[in-house]
Structures are given as structure tokens and as C-alpha cells.
Design a protein around this motif. Sequence first.
Motif, PDB file in Angstrom:
ATOM      1  N   PHE A  43     -50.208   2.986  11.566  1.00 45.43           N
ATOM      2  CA  PHE A  43     -51.228   4.016  11.048  1.00 45.43           C
ATOM      3  C   PHE A  43     -52.216   3.353   9.977  1.00 45.43           C
ATOM      4  CE2 PHE A  43     -52.626   7.659   8.407  1.00 45.43           C
ATOM      5  CZ  PHE A  43     -53.425   8.525   9.219  1.00 45.43           C
ATOM      6  N   SER A  44     -53.293   2.709  10.418  1.00 45.15           N
ATOM      7  CA  SER A  44     -53.991   1.928   9.533  1.00 45.15           C
ATOM      8  C   SER A  44     -55.438   2.702   9.359  1.00 45.15           C
ATOM      9  CB  SER A  44     -54.482   0.652  10.240  1.00 45.15           C
ATOM     10  OG  SER A  44     -55.531   0.137   9.684  1.00 45.15           O
ATOM     11  N   LEU A  45     -55.776   2.833   7.891  1.00 43.65           N
ATOM     12  CA  LEU A  45     -57.120   3.286   7.548  1.00 43.65           C
ATOM     13  C   LEU A  45     -58.083   1.988   7.163  1.00 43.65           C
ATOM     14  CD1 LEU A  45     -55.677   6.357   5.793  1.00 43.65           C
ATOM     15  CD2 LEU A  45     -56.519   6.275   7.644  1.00 43.65           C
ATOM     16  N   GLY A  46     -57.832   0.862   7.526  1.00 42.70           N
ATOM     17  CA  GLY A  46     -58.544  -0.136   7.096  1.00 42.70           C
ATOM     18  C   GLY A  46     -59.452  -0.491   8.079  1.00 42.70           C
ATOM     19  N   HIS A  47     -59.816   0.171   9.280  1.00 41.09           N
ATOM     20  CA  HIS A  47     -60.730  -0.020  10.251  1.00 41.09           C
ATOM     21  C   HIS A  47     -62.499  -0.389   9.506  1.00 41.09           C
ATOM     22  CE1 HIS A  47     -60.075  -1.364  14.042  1.00 41.09           C
ATOM     23  NE2 HIS A  47     -60.899  -0.762  14.631  1.00 41.09           N
ATOM     24  N   PRO A  48     -62.833   0.462   8.737  1.00 35.04           N
ATOM     25  CA  PRO A  48     -63.941   0.270   8.212  1.00 35.04           C
ATOM     26  C   PRO A  48     -64.098  -0.974   7.336  1.00 35.04           C
ATOM     27  CG  PRO A  48     -63.530   2.541   7.711  1.00 35.04           C
ATOM     28  CD  PRO A  48     -62.112   1.864   8.400  1.00 35.04           C
ATOM     29  N   ALA A  49     -63.078  -1.381   6.729  1.00 36.40           N
ATOM     30  CA  ALA A  49     -63.394  -2.677   6.071  1.00 36.40           C
ATOM     31  C   ALA A  49     -63.439  -3.780   6.896  1.00 36.40           C
ATOM     32  CB  ALA A  49     -61.826  -2.871   5.303  1.00 36.40           C
ATOM     33  N   PHE A  50     -62.871  -3.943   7.985  1.00 38.57           N
ATOM     34  CA  PHE A  50     -63.090  -4.931   9.013  1.00 38.57           C
ATOM     35  C   PHE A  50     -64.515  -4.714   9.528  1.00 38.57           C
ATOM     36  CE2 PHE A  50     -58.571  -4.138   9.939  1.00 38.57           C
ATOM     37  CZ  PHE A  50     -58.034  -5.207   8.998  1.00 38.57           C
ATOM     38  N   MET A  51     -64.866  -3.700   9.809  1.00 43.19           N
ATOM     39  CA  MET A  51     -66.499  -3.391  10.152  1.00 43.19           C
ATOM     40  C   MET A  51     -67.590  -4.003   9.141  1.00 43.19           C
ATOM     41  SD  MET A  51     -66.872   0.460  11.632  1.00 43.19           S
ATOM     42  CE  MET A  51     -68.693   0.151  11.772  1.00 43.19           C
ATOM     43  N   ALA A  52     -66.959  -3.743   7.826  1.00 43.32           N
ATOM     44  CA  ALA A  52     -67.763  -4.259   6.757  1.00 43.32           C
ATOM     45  C   ALA A  52     -68.026  -5.890   6.774  1.00 43.32           C
ATOM     46  CB  ALA A  52     -67.389  -3.729   5.307  1.00 43.32           C
ATOM     47  N   ILE A  53     -66.699  -6.308   6.829  1.00 44.16           N
ATOM     48  CA  ILE A  53     -66.611  -8.037   7.236  1.00 44.16           C
ATOM     49  C   ILE A  53     -67.566  -8.326   8.123  1.00 44.16           C
ATOM     50  CG2 ILE A  53     -65.190  -9.939   7.372  1.00 44.16           C
ATOM     51  CD1 ILE A  53     -63.017  -8.215   6.017  1.00 44.16           C
ATOM     52  N   GLY A  54     -67.302  -8.032   9.456  1.00 36.97           N
ATOM     53  CA  GLY A  54     -68.086  -8.264  10.485  1.00 36.97           C
ATOM     54  C   GLY A  54     -69.668  -8.022  10.117  1.00 36.97           C
ATOM     55  N   GLY A  55     -70.097  -6.709   9.752  1.00 34.90           N
ATOM     56  CA  GLY A  55     -71.582  -6.542   9.506  1.00 34.90           C
ATOM     57  C   GLY A  55     -71.996  -7.541   8.561  1.00 34.90           C
ATOM     58  N   TYR A  56     -71.771  -7.544   7.324  1.00 29.94           N
ATOM     59  CA  TYR A  56     -72.121  -8.658   6.422  1.00 29.94           C
ATOM     60  C   TYR A  56     -72.299  -9.655   7.023  1.00 29.94           C
ATOM     61  CZ  TYR A  56     -72.747  -5.227   2.508  1.00 29.94           C
ATOM     62  OH  TYR A  56     -73.382  -4.436   1.596  1.00 29.94           O
ATOM     63  N   VAL A  57     -71.234 -10.564   7.720  1.00 34.08           N
ATOM     64  CA  VAL A  57     -71.338 -11.816   8.105  1.00 34.08           C
ATOM     65  C   VAL A  57     -72.315 -11.994   9.082  1.00 34.08           C
ATOM     66  CG1 VAL A  57     -69.903 -13.546   9.424  1.00 34.08           C
ATOM     67  CG2 VAL A  57     -68.822 -12.242   7.743  1.00 34.08           C
ATOM     68  N   THR A  58     -72.426 -10.898  10.080  1.00 38.55           N
ATOM     69  CA  THR A  58     -73.514 -10.867  11.200  1.00 38.55           C
ATOM     70  C   THR A  58     -75.013 -10.951  10.535  1.00 38.55           C
ATOM     71  OG1 THR A  58     -71.918  -9.918  12.648  1.00 38.55           O
ATOM     72  CG2 THR A  58     -74.332  -9.821  13.296  1.00 38.55           C
ATOM     73  N   ALA A  59     -74.972  -9.796   9.621  1.00 38.42           N
ATOM     74  CA  ALA A  59     -76.179 -10.086   9.027  1.00 38.42           C
ATOM     75  C   ALA A  59     -76.680 -11.070   8.206  1.00 38.42           C
ATOM     76  CB  ALA A  59     -76.225  -8.664   7.815  1.00 38.42           C
ATOM     77  N   ILE A  60     -76.043 -11.574   7.414  1.00 41.98           N
ATOM     78  CA  ILE A  60     -76.538 -13.008   6.818  1.00 41.98           C
ATOM     79  C   ILE A  60     -76.552 -14.205   7.592  1.00 41.98           C
ATOM     80  CG2 ILE A  60     -75.676 -14.723   5.282  1.00 41.98           C
ATOM     81  CD1 ILE A  60     -74.123 -12.554   3.700  1.00 41.98           C
ATOM     82  N   LEU A  61     -75.886 -14.249   8.752  1.00 41.26           N
ATOM     83  CA  LEU A  61     -76.257 -15.410   9.757  1.00 41.26           C
ATOM     84  C   LEU A  61     -77.492 -15.157  10.614  1.00 41.26           C
ATOM     85  CD1 LEU A  61     -72.457 -16.061  11.062  1.00 41.26           C
ATOM     86  CD2 LEU A  61     -73.979 -17.201   9.344  1.00 41.26           C
ATOM     87  N   THR A  62     -77.760 -13.926  10.797  1.00 39.74           N
ATOM     88  CA  THR A  62     -79.095 -13.710  11.539  1.00 39.74           C
ATOM     89  C   THR A  62     -80.459 -13.051  10.655  1.00 39.74           C
ATOM     90  OG1 THR A  62     -78.491 -11.027  11.745  1.00 39.74           O
ATOM     91  CG2 THR A  62     -77.815 -12.594  13.597  1.00 39.74           C
TER      92      THR A  62
END
Length: 336
Positions: free
Chosen positions: A61-80
Motif C-alpha cells: 500500500f504505497s502512497l509515494g507514486h506522485p514522488a516518483f512522478m515528480a522525479i521523472g518529471g523534473y529530470v525530463t524537463a531539465i534534460l529537454t
Amino acid sequence: MTSYLQRPRWIFVLLILVGLGFIALANRVFNEYILSIITFVGISMILALSLNITNGFTGLFSLGHPAFMAIGGYVTAILTFPLNRKAMLLPDLYPWLAQIRIHFLPAMVIGGILAALTAFVIGVPVLRLRGHYLAVATMGFLIIVQVLITNWDSVTRGPLGLNGLPALTNLWWVYFWVIATFYVSWKIKFSSYGRSMFAIRENEMAAQCSGINLFRTRVAALAIGAFFAGVAGGLWAHLITAITPHSFSLIMAFHIVVMVVVGGMGSISGACVAAVLCSTITEFFRPLEERFEVYGIGEISMALILILILIYRPSGIFGSREPAFLIKEKLPGDYK
């Protein structure tokens, strides 16, 4: 032990072709607003499917999915991010990172990999917990990520976030990742590894006595789900062309969990159906909220749906099953 379920492959090929035809038609017929809603629905499907691997297959029962979204979102945004805008908005960015701009696809993959590595690192201590203790721990991880992003001004621009991102996300990219997430989920579920996950969910003691490594299986489930959540974060950021720390909150975690529970814990098709249903309901009430300035109707509706599902159908719409037309033969005792 029962043999693996057999699936007629032509049905999946037909569904993929139908999806391609729908996207081609939608791009010609629908306006930008409708296309954005359909794109959001596709991203919700990726999130529901990825969380289903963690919560549905393994019973975590994980509630941390948005945290992984944030990591992926910021990394993708900075790289592009365009180099001229990166120099203007992030003048204190690390020099080696300030000179990098890559294509959208590898940026999403890198974002997903970093999210998966983060899941592995936090999974080592956190996944030793059970039940509501695990839920609280993953919620704490989400808060930590939010605070870190808010205070890391040189990389994330702090609470202001990053705006003016290139609008790279479209229906084709989202459809590609929906198919990839669905395929990986299906291959995992109908494999010996997936059966190990379901065995852990149903009875940890019996699974451990059968030789299943509980800890390693749980960590793998969390990391796989985190990878696709990171990819979804990159798609999401480049759809709305902005990303802030407050975009990834407990409300978003609640939305994703509702999709998995409503569709059925462990059901791949159920996660897709519930994602379409919940996303459509939220967008349906949005004009009413803006017109009458009464916000939260969508969230209240989703909460009521969740309560009704828990009362009248606790196992969700599909339970752990898949529709009969996707499975050639149904064997007794496979999944509830």
C-alpha cells in the motif's frame, strides 16, 4: 500448479490497431481541449497500471507514486529544456547539466530510471514495514521529495517551478507508453514472477515457505512501478508545459489509488477502465466548478465512488480477473 493462461495474440494486435486508428481520427476530428482530456486519460492509465504492479500484484500500500512522478518529471524537463531558457531560469545550475539537451524519448527513459533507482534506495528500509506503517512511510517519502524540490533552487527553481517547457507530449507518445506499460504488466502477471507477487499478496508465510524471496520481489515491484510513474511525470510536465512541487500531492496519490481500487487490485483491464472513468468524471465536473466557483466536486465524486465500491464490491469492478475475450481459456484457481 496450474499452467499459464493462454491468450489469443491476434486480439491484442487488433486492439493496438484500433487504438492507432482512434488516435489518427481524434487528431483530425477533435479540438485541442478534447485532445488534452484524452491525453490526460492516457497518462492516468499509465499511472494506474504502474501502481497496480506495486499495490495490486504484490499487495503493498504505497502512497509515494506522485514522488516518483515528480522525479521523472523534473529530470525530463531539465534534460529537454532549451539551453537559452535554461541559462535564464536556472543560472546556478551545474555547468555540465546546463549544457545538456537531449531528445524527449531518452529524457523520459532517464527520468524513469532515476525514479526506479530512487524506489530501490527507499525500498530497502521502507518495504520491511507492513500495512498502514508502509502507507505512512511512503507518504513521508512524498513529503520529503516535495520539500527537497522546493528548497533545491539551483536545479528546480524552488516553489516557482519550471514553466515554458516545450509542448512535446501528444497522443502518440502517450499511446506508446500506455501500450508499453500494459505489455509489461501483462507479461509480469502471467509469468512465474507475477505468480510470486500474487502469492505474497495472498499469504506471505505460505509464499516464503515456497521459496519466494519476499523482500526482493517487493522491491522489484516498487521499482518497476516507479519507472513508469517517472515516465508519466515527464509526459505530464510536457503536456501542461509547467511543473511545480505542489503539482505532486497527496490528492494526486489518492486519485491514483482510487483508480486501482475501483478497477480491482491486480486487474490490468480494471486499472485501465477505472482510469478512464475517474479521469472523465474529474474533467466533467471541472467546468461546473469554474462556473459556480465551487471546487472539489470531482474529488468528492471520486470519494463517493470509492465508498460505494468498497461497500458493494470490495474486490473492485474486475477483482483480479481480466475480461474473458482477452484470455483464451480460464483455468480454475488461477486468480480470484
